[in-house]
Motif scaffolding. Structure first.
Motif, PDB file in Angstrom:
ATOM      1  N   ALA A  45      -2.279 -10.104  -1.212  1.00  0.00           N
ATOM      2  CA  ALA A  45      -1.501  -9.072  -0.527  1.00  0.00           C
ATOM      3  C   ALA A  45      -0.737  -8.199  -1.519  1.00  0.00           C
ATOM      4  CB  ALA A  45      -0.535  -9.712   0.462  1.00  0.00           C
ATOM      5  N   THR A  49      -1.263  -4.302  -1.737  1.00  0.00           N
ATOM      6  CA  THR A  49      -0.107  -3.417  -1.559  1.00  0.00           C
ATOM      7  C   THR A  49      -0.015  -2.416  -2.703  1.00  0.00           C
ATOM      8  OG1 THR A  49       1.125  -5.119  -0.344  1.00  0.00           O
ATOM      9  CG2 THR A  49       2.409  -3.352  -1.358  1.00  0.00           C
ATOM     10  N   LYS A  52      -2.659   0.224  -2.362  1.00  0.00           N
ATOM     11  CA  LYS A  52      -2.384   1.146  -1.255  1.00  0.00           C
ATOM     12  C   LYS A  52      -1.177   2.038  -1.534  1.00  0.00           C
ATOM     13  CE  LYS A  52      -2.733  -0.380   2.955  1.00  0.00           C
ATOM     14  NZ  LYS A  52      -2.565  -1.197   4.183  1.00  0.00           N
ATOM     15  N   GLU A  54       1.972   1.120  -1.488  1.00  0.00           N
ATOM     16  CA  GLU A  54       3.134   0.748  -0.679  1.00  0.00           C
ATOM     17  C   GLU A  54       4.162   0.020  -1.538  1.00  0.00           C
ATOM     18  OE1 GLU A  54       1.774  -1.528   2.621  1.00  0.00           O
ATOM     19  OE2 GLU A  54       0.576   0.098   3.481  1.00  0.00           O
ATOM     20  N   LEU A  56       6.317  -2.746  -3.188  1.00  0.00           N
ATOM     21  CA  LEU A  56       5.951  -4.135  -3.456  1.00  0.00           C
ATOM     22  C   LEU A  56       7.142  -5.077  -3.331  1.00  0.00           C
ATOM     23  CD1 LEU A  56       3.449  -5.755  -4.291  1.00  0.00           C
ATOM     24  CD2 LEU A  56       4.081  -5.376  -6.676  1.00  0.00           C
ATOM     25  N   LEU A  62       5.313  -8.752   3.002  1.00  0.00           N
ATOM     26  CA  LEU A  62       4.429  -7.603   2.809  1.00  0.00           C
ATOM     27  C   LEU A  62       3.610  -7.348   4.070  1.00  0.00           C
ATOM     28  CD1 LEU A  62       3.106  -8.449  -0.774  1.00  0.00           C
ATOM     29  CD2 LEU A  62       4.927  -6.856  -0.160  1.00  0.00           C
ATOM     30  N   THR A  63       3.385  -6.090   4.373  1.00  0.00           N
ATOM     31  CA  THR A  63       2.607  -5.738   5.568  1.00  0.00           C
ATOM     32  C   THR A  63       1.130  -6.064   5.406  1.00  0.00           C
ATOM     33  OG1 THR A  63       2.279  -3.479   4.750  1.00  0.00           O
ATOM     34  CG2 THR A  63       4.207  -3.876   6.130  1.00  0.00           C
ATOM     35  N   THR A  64       0.690  -6.296   4.175  1.00  0.00           N
ATOM     36  CA  THR A  64      -0.721  -6.595   3.923  1.00  0.00           C
ATOM     37  C   THR A  64      -1.023  -8.091   4.034  1.00  0.00           C
ATOM     38  OG1 THR A  64      -0.168  -6.612   1.556  1.00  0.00           O
ATOM     39  CG2 THR A  64      -1.145  -4.594   2.457  1.00  0.00           C
TER      40      THR A  64
END
Length: 389
Positions: A45, A49, A52, A54, A56, A62-64
């Protein structure tokens, strides 16, 4: 040439077979949708991240991450870059891949330890010791969580005891890479210095610095946030007073109910213990006991690191191999018994339970720290009485 290559391939077939078993278990876990390897999910993830673009280093998870994992990314920025190949692996299979690599790393650690200690055994014995090591709580917990402790330990031992020992121009590079993933291996840079390998120490430091500088160019905001905020925030990793944090800081946190002066006191104790540690490293290395010198550095690092979870104590594996090679069977049993019996897991813990411990719980609940510190001082005292060569 082909015969030599075939022999080299056959030489490692037991380790390859064990890694294949680990990978097969990982594939089964993936197909059956088992929720294993929370930490390996964080590695993937973090890399995803970064790719992408986004943030860290956020306080939340994390959204991932998959839905069943709720953990922050606590590693240096360069770790996200080094974990990037995991993005190519399906999320559920990452645990199996890390597990297979961990088994290979464990086998390499056993092999290097045997060679460094002068204990000559066949390949079946190496495979047997590798399997037996899974009885130790730090080993099986590392694999269960999908942690990379075994892989990093293998990189460090390969560098310090093989590559650097041979005078290779690549000496120190793997130490720098390991430190870029987790900061604790940085302690092996002074180890290289104190053992007279200053060029390797510079290469290790240069490798680490180069990887971090690269991340300032790739993701400057996250790099700044890590080094100014996240790196010094031990609580991001979890409750540092929890029993499974077997470090001086963890012990002081439990004793003082996480008083703000606990960490400075822990650092002061660590500074005092650095004297016997450095003394032992130099003496052991000069006497040709390179593995013993590495183990002193490794266990000292576990003591002084703000957080040393019990699964970080995988350095017990080369220690046991060394003791067996020296035919100190009772000492080896003294290391194996509490780790295989998971005795520390029997002590009441969790929440604020550690703050109410009695004398017995204090000793048992800080056993890793207390035993290591005492042994370090005793070994140094004994070494003082021994004439130097």
């Amino acid at each position: 040439m082909s015969t030599l290559r075939l022999r080299a391939d056959l030489k490692w077939w037991p380790a390859g077979a064990l890694a294949g078993v680990a990978l097969a278990v990982g594939v089964a876990a993936w197909l059956l949708n088992w929720h294993l390897g929370a930490d390996s999910a964080v590695y993937r993830a973090g890399a995803l991240t970064m790719l992408k673009g986004e943030p860290l280093y956020i306080r939340e998870h994390l959204t991932t991450l998959p839905p069943w994992v709720r953990l922050p990314f606590t590693y240096p920025p360069a770790a996200a870059l080094l974990f990037s190949p995991l993005v190519l692996v399906p999320p559920g299979l990452v645990w199996g891949v890390i597990g297979a690599l961990s088994v290979l790393g464990l086998a390499a650690v056993v092999k290097i330890s045997l060679r460094s200690s002068g204990w000559v055994v066949g390949r079946p014995a190496v495979a047997g010791l590798t399997v037996a090591a899974f009885a130790l709580e730090p080993v099986w917990k590392t694999v269960f969580l999908g942690q990379i402790n075994l892989i990093l330990m293998a990189l460090i031992m390969l560098d310090v005891l093989v590559i650097s020992a041979r005078g290779s121009r690549w000496g120190g590079v793997l130490v720098g890479v390991a430190a870029a993933v987790k900061l604790t291996p940085l302690i092996f840079i002074p180890h290289l210095l104190f053992t007279g390998r200053w060029k390797d120490a510079l290469r290790a430091l240069g490798t680490f610095a180069l990887l971090q500088a690269l991340m300032f160019a790739v993701m400057p905001t996250d790099a700044v946030r890590y080094w100014t905020e996240a790196a010094s925030d031990a609580e991001r990793i979890g409750a540092t007073h929890w029993i499974f944090n077997q470090s001086l800081n963890g012990m002081l946190g439990r004793a003082t109910e996480v008083a703000p002066w606990g960490m400075p006191v822990a650092l002061a104790i660590g500074a005092l213990l650095a004297v016997p540690a450095v003394f032992l490293v130099v003496r052991y290395h000069r006497r040709g006991e390179a593995l013993a010198a590495v183990l002193v550095t490794a266990f000292f690092a576990l003591l002084v690191s703000p957080v040393s979870w019990t699964h970080h104590w995988v350095w017990a594996v080369p220690l046991v191999v060394l003791l067996l090679a020296q035919r100190r069977y009772w000492l080896a049993a003294g290391v194996v018994a509490p780790l295989a019996g998971c005795l520390i897991m029997l002590v009441p813990n969790g929440g604020t339970t550690e703050f109410g411990w009695g004398p017995v719980e204090v000793v048992l609940g800080n056993a890793y720290v207390l035993v290591t510190a005492v042994v370090l001082v005793v070994l140094a005292a004994r070494e003082l009485r021994r004439p130097s060569n």
